[in-house]
Design a protein around this motif. Sequence first.
Motif, mmCIF file in Angstrom:
data_model
loop_
_atom_site.group_PDB
_atom_site.id
_atom_site.type_symbol
_atom_site.label_atom_id
_atom_site.label_comp_id
_atom_site.label_asym_id
_atom_site.label_seq_id
_atom_site.Cartn_x
_atom_site.Cartn_y
_atom_site.Cartn_z
ATOM 1 N N TYR A 54 -15.648 -4.384 27.155
ATOM 2 C CA TYR A 54 -14.256 -4.463 27.041
ATOM 3 C C TYR A 54 -13.146 -4.714 29.105
ATOM 4 N N LYS A 55 -13.835 -3.455 28.817
ATOM 5 C CA LYS A 55 -12.855 -2.719 31.137
ATOM 6 C C LYS A 55 -13.893 -3.716 31.773
ATOM 7 N N GLN A 58 -12.865 -7.706 32.363
ATOM 8 C CA GLN A 58 -12.306 -8.071 31.591
ATOM 9 C C GLN A 58 -11.719 -9.591 32.875
ATOM 10 N N THR A 59 -12.349 -9.294 33.767
ATOM 11 C CA THR A 59 -11.267 -10.326 35.346
ATOM 12 C C THR A 59 -12.317 -11.907 34.720
ATOM 13 N N ARG A 61 -13.725 -12.959 31.688
ATOM 14 C CA ARG A 61 -13.414 -13.168 30.657
ATOM 15 C C ARG A 61 -11.910 -13.322 30.523
ATOM 16 N N ASN A 62 -10.644 -13.003 31.909
ATOM 17 C CA ASN A 62 -9.481 -13.681 31.641
ATOM 18 C C ASN A 62 -9.614 -15.019 32.063
#
Length: 87
Positions: A54-55, A58-59, A61-62
Amino acid sequence: MKDFWIYTGLRIGLFVACYAVFAGASVLISGNAGDANFLWPFVAAVLVSAVLSYKVLQTPRNRFARRVQDRAERATAKFEAMKSHED
């Protein structure tokens, strides 16, 4: 599609790394690999890798989500153009 495979590979890699750590700890705690229970390290790896991804991821995934959103917007615009052309 490239972003999908990058993100998926990173998720799998993160899970494998977490599983290796927890399974290694399980073997160290039990004393030998024959007595180690590998179900709990698997469950722990699933949970920890999900939270970490999740952390940590993040890049990517975005980036993947942005690519999907752009593609959906182009498809919607094309559909609307074809629909207005029919009228």
